[in-house]
Scaffold this motif. Structure first.
Motif, PDB file in Angstrom:
ATOM      1  N   UNK A   1      35.768 -24.175   5.533  1.00 57.71           N
ATOM      2  CA  UNK A   1      37.729 -25.083   5.657  1.00 57.71           C
ATOM      3  C   UNK A   1      38.274 -24.819   4.583  1.00 57.71           C
ATOM      4  N   UNK A   2      38.249 -25.275   3.648  1.00 60.57           N
ATOM      5  CA  UNK A   2      39.172 -24.440   2.583  1.00 60.57           C
ATOM      6  C   UNK A   2      39.484 -23.008   2.495  1.00 60.57           C
ATOM      7  N   UNK A   3      38.538 -22.311   3.084  1.00 59.93           N
ATOM      8  CA  UNK A   3      39.743 -21.086   2.979  1.00 59.93           C
ATOM      9  C   UNK A   3      41.112 -20.721   3.723  1.00 59.93           C
TER      10      UNK A   3
ATOM     11  N   UNK B   1      35.636 -11.843   5.538  1.00 61.49           N
ATOM     12  CA  UNK B   1      35.936 -10.729   7.046  1.00 61.49           C
ATOM     13  C   UNK B   1      35.851 -11.404   8.134  1.00 61.49           C
ATOM     14  N   UNK B   2      36.124 -10.751   9.447  1.00 60.33           N
ATOM     15  CA  UNK B   2      36.877 -11.827  10.049  1.00 60.33           C
ATOM     16  C   UNK B   2      38.007 -13.200  10.183  1.00 60.33           C
ATOM     17  N   UNK B   3      38.356 -13.455   9.499  1.00 58.46           N
ATOM     18  CA  UNK B   3      39.388 -14.317   9.607  1.00 58.46           C
ATOM     19  C   UNK B   3      39.887 -14.652  10.555  1.00 58.46           C
ATOM     20  N   UNK B   4      40.276 -15.919  11.010  1.00 56.65           N
ATOM     21  CA  UNK B   4      39.566 -16.698  10.750  1.00 56.65           C
ATOM     22  C   UNK B   4      38.179 -17.286  11.097  1.00 56.65           C
ATOM     23  N   UNK B   5      38.301 -16.602  11.829  1.00 63.25           N
ATOM     24  CA  UNK B   5      36.968 -16.927  12.876  1.00 63.25           C
ATOM     25  C   UNK B   5      35.428 -17.086  11.920  1.00 63.25           C
ATOM     26  N   UNK B   6      35.043 -16.400  10.974  1.00 64.03           N
ATOM     27  CA  UNK B   6      34.042 -16.828  10.812  1.00 64.03           C
ATOM     28  C   UNK B   6      33.820 -18.200   9.492  1.00 64.03           C
ATOM     29  N   UNK B   7      35.231 -18.794   8.887  1.00 66.92           N
ATOM     30  CA  UNK B   7      35.278 -19.768   8.075  1.00 66.92           C
ATOM     31  C   UNK B   7      35.512 -20.669   9.288  1.00 66.92           C
TER      32      UNK B   7
ATOM     33  N   UNK C   1      21.852 -17.215   7.206  1.00 69.26           N
ATOM     34  CA  UNK C   1      23.136 -16.550   8.210  1.00 69.26           C
ATOM     35  C   UNK C   1      24.425 -17.559   7.683  1.00 69.26           C
ATOM     36  N   UNK C   2      23.530 -18.642   8.340  1.00 70.35           N
ATOM     37  CA  UNK C   2      24.121 -20.631   7.787  1.00 70.35           C
ATOM     38  C   UNK C   2      25.198 -19.853   6.012  1.00 70.35           C
ATOM     39  N   UNK C   3      23.999 -19.977   5.320  1.00 67.49           N
ATOM     40  CA  UNK C   3      24.538 -19.663   3.607  1.00 67.49           C
ATOM     41  C   UNK C   3      25.547 -18.607   3.272  1.00 67.49           C
ATOM     42  N   UNK C   4      25.344 -17.352   3.939  1.00 67.48           N
ATOM     43  CA  UNK C   4      25.996 -16.184   4.179  1.00 67.48           C
ATOM     44  C   UNK C   4      27.265 -16.771   4.682  1.00 67.48           C
ATOM     45  N   UNK C   5      27.559 -17.060   5.504  1.00 67.73           N
ATOM     46  CA  UNK C   5      28.816 -17.289   5.697  1.00 67.73           C
ATOM     47  C   UNK C   5      29.496 -18.390   4.847  1.00 67.73           C
ATOM     48  N   UNK C   6      29.126 -19.213   3.993  1.00 64.02           N
ATOM     49  CA  UNK C   6      29.119 -20.055   3.686  1.00 64.02           C
ATOM     50  C   UNK C   6      29.349 -19.486   2.148  1.00 64.02           C
ATOM     51  N   UNK C   7      28.688 -18.981   1.703  1.00 62.77           N
ATOM     52  CA  UNK C   7      28.373 -17.601   0.156  1.00 62.77           C
ATOM     53  C   UNK C   7      29.566 -16.931   0.568  1.00 62.77           C
TER      54      UNK C   7
ATOM     55  N   UNK D   1      32.428 -23.749   9.416  1.00 67.00           N
ATOM     56  CA  UNK D   1      31.959 -24.829   9.516  1.00 67.00           C
ATOM     57  C   UNK D   1      31.291 -26.022  10.162  1.00 67.00           C
ATOM     58  N   UNK D   2      31.677 -24.802  10.918  1.00 64.12           N
ATOM     59  CA  UNK D   2      31.068 -25.778  12.676  1.00 64.12           C
ATOM     60  C   UNK D   2      29.617 -26.094  12.418  1.00 64.12           C
ATOM     61  N   UNK D   3      28.725 -25.176  11.468  1.00 63.72           N
ATOM     62  CA  UNK D   3      27.134 -24.730  11.487  1.00 63.72           C
ATOM     63  C   UNK D   3      26.796 -25.900  10.303  1.00 63.72           C
ATOM     64  N   UNK D   4      27.456 -26.186   9.146  1.00 64.00           N
ATOM     65  CA  UNK D   4      27.370 -26.990   8.303  1.00 64.00           C
ATOM     66  C   UNK D   4      27.259 -28.337   8.904  1.00 64.00           C
ATOM     67  N   UNK D   5      28.563 -28.660   9.780  1.00 63.27           N
ATOM     68  CA  UNK D   5      29.295 -29.913  10.413  1.00 63.27           C
ATOM     69  C   UNK D   5      26.741 -30.028  11.390  1.00 63.27           C
ATOM     70  N   UNK D   6      26.827 -29.075  12.133  1.00 67.75           N
ATOM     71  CA  UNK D   6      25.969 -29.320  13.159  1.00 67.75           C
ATOM     72  C   UNK D   6      24.561 -29.723  12.438  1.00 67.75           C
ATOM     73  N   UNK D   7      24.494 -28.478  11.084  1.00 65.16           N
ATOM     74  CA  UNK D   7      22.853 -29.181  10.356  1.00 65.16           C
ATOM     75  C   UNK D   7      23.032 -30.347   9.750  1.00 65.16           C
TER      76      UNK D   7
END
Length: 461
Positions: free
Chosen positions: A391-393, A410-416, A69-75, A420-426
């Motif tokens: 975050x660049x999106x 989709x679901x801009x700007x929530x999904x980007x 899911x994290x990768x899919x969001x980034x993808x 971003x937050x999930x990547x920072x968490x990891x």
């Protein structure tokens, strides 16, 4: 300081003086296979067993799904960028358009580390699997030539690791079309071996082995997700093919999202069958897939799986080397590295010089340096790139120089923002020495930019 933050417009990439463009030959299907080739490797042949045994138990399937899911969001964020900015260089080029030159250089510098260490790490694992496979035929590589420099253990150079990196580099110099053909063959071989494991293994699954399903609790599943995240690295290298893709606005999103979906399906299926055949407590071994098949007496399949692992890792080396060489091409074309590294061979239409330079540097690391702890830097480099792109999106949508149309998150700007937050968490889950090593690498890169890149950038023209 203003020159550090100067930005490029998309059309600048295609109108640079003296620039030679790469040949567009790749389809959406080619990109999916490139993605699967980059992603499916050590992550499916090693990680499911060790993470299940130590962290997640049978609930490792949830760990894979969370990481996916994290990768899919980034993808999805990568897909919008790749569609709007269809140029080679991946997150580096995107950062150049959105954040400016110094940020782009640092992202590119981190990605060089990611691709280089990923290739070196996988080549080292490939060497181990190859030696195991050869031993089945009573063939042995001398100990002195089978590992990094460690006289105490009798190893001085990992010759197989160096050989596979240089062989893949030679293949890449022959042209992207030829490379993708070989990649396609190897991807079908390794996916075929995985499907064979699933078809045979499902008959030996005992549902009792799935109890308890979540022995280490939710925290175990989350820590497992941080670890199996490594299994999804590589899909971003698909975006490096942007300048060699036919109809990039359509095909790049297909390649990125399609490869992620297929790989998630394979990972979850293998994990379920793996933990169903044997209790998760027995899976903390270096070759869990071969191990469980051998447990049920199917030794001939165990040998095929070892072959599949060797082939599977070769595709990862190929695609990550491809990504690294194209990134060096983009940096050189922009003047941030010597111009000679962006020269294109007149016959093969590939950047031969930087492909060989990248291969030699990485092969030396694989051949002589123990990479156990440095491998975590691969995760750090990837997560930095993911967070920048996510975050660049938001800035991309407000950039008036970008042509309308193409894929949209989709679901801009929530999904980007969530991505971003999930990547920072990891990133926060990585060890402190990884952060220190990353900061040192970034400072070294900043020094190179100040001394060389800032003065030679084509933006000075």
């Amino acid at each position: 300081m203003n020159e550090w933050l100067r930005k490029k417009k998309v059309h600048d990439f295609f109108q640079q003086k003296g620039s030679v463009q790469l040949e567009r030959t790749l389809s959406g299907f080619d990109l999916i296979l490139l993605g699967v080739g980059a992603i499916v490797g050590t992550g499916i042949f090693i990680l499911p067993g060790t993470v299940a045994a130590v962290h997640a138990g049978p609930a490792i399937v949830f760990s894979f799904i969370i990481a996916a899911i994290v990768c899919a969001f980034a993808g999805l964020c990568y897909s919008e960028f790749a569609s709007a900015v269809p140029v080679t260089g991946s997150a580096y080029s995107y950062s150049y358009v959105i954040f400016g030159e110094v940020f782009a250089w640092l992202v590119g510098w981190v990605l060089i580390l990611e691709y280089g260490l990923a290739v070196a790490s996988v080549a080292t694992g490939w060497s181990s699997y190859l030696m195991s496979l050869l031993e089945g035929f009573q063939l042995h590589i001398p100990t002195a030539l089978s590992g990094p420099f460690n006289p105490a253990e009798g190893t001085y150079i990992n010759l197989p690791a160096i050989a596979i990196i240089m062989a893949v580099a030679f293949l890449l110099t022959l042209g992207v079309r030829e490379s993708t053909r070989i990649n396609t063959i190897m991807v079908f071989i390794k996916v075929g071996v995985i499907v064979l494991f699933l078809v045979v293994g499902i008959f030996y699954v005992k549902p009792d082995n799935w109890q308890p399903f979540m022995p280490y609790g939710v925290s175990g599943v989350l820590s497992g997700a941080a670890l199996v995240f490594f299994a999804f690295l590589g899909f971003d290298s698909v975006s490096n093919a942007a300048e060699e893709v036919k109809n990039p606005k359509r095909n790049l999103p297909i390649g990125i999202i399609g490869s992620l979906f297929i790989c998630t399906l394979l990972y979850v299926s293998v994990s379920l069958v793996l933990t169903g055949i044997a209790p998760y407590t027995q899976l903390n071994v270096s070759d869990p897939v071969s191990f469980v098949i051998a447990l049920v007496g199917q030794d001939w399949i165990s040998g095929l799986i070892a072959l599949g692992a060797v082939v599977g890792m070769m595709t990862v080396i190929l695609v990550m080397s491809y990504g690294g060489s194209r990134l060096l091409y983009a940096l050189s074309r922009d003047g941030l590295l010597p111009k000679s590294m962006s020269s294109i061979h007149p016959k093969y239409k590939t950047p031969i010089k930087n492909t060989l330079i990248f291969a030699v540097a990485v092969s030396l690391c694989a051949g002589f340096v123990p990479l156990a702890k440095l491998a975590e830097l691969v995760n750090m480099g990837t997560l930095i790139a993911f967070s920048i792109v996510s975050i660049g999106v938001i800035f991309l949508r407000n950039n008036k120089s970008i042509q309308p149309g193409g894929f949209k998150v989709p679901f801009y700007p929530v999904l980007p923002i969530v991505s971003f937050l999930l990547c920072v968490f990891l990133m926060s889950q990585l060890a402190y020495y990884t952060w220190i090593a990353c900061v040192i690498w970034l400072l070294f890169g900043l020094a190179i930019y100040i001394i060389y890149g800032r003065k030679h950038s084509i933006m000075n023209d």
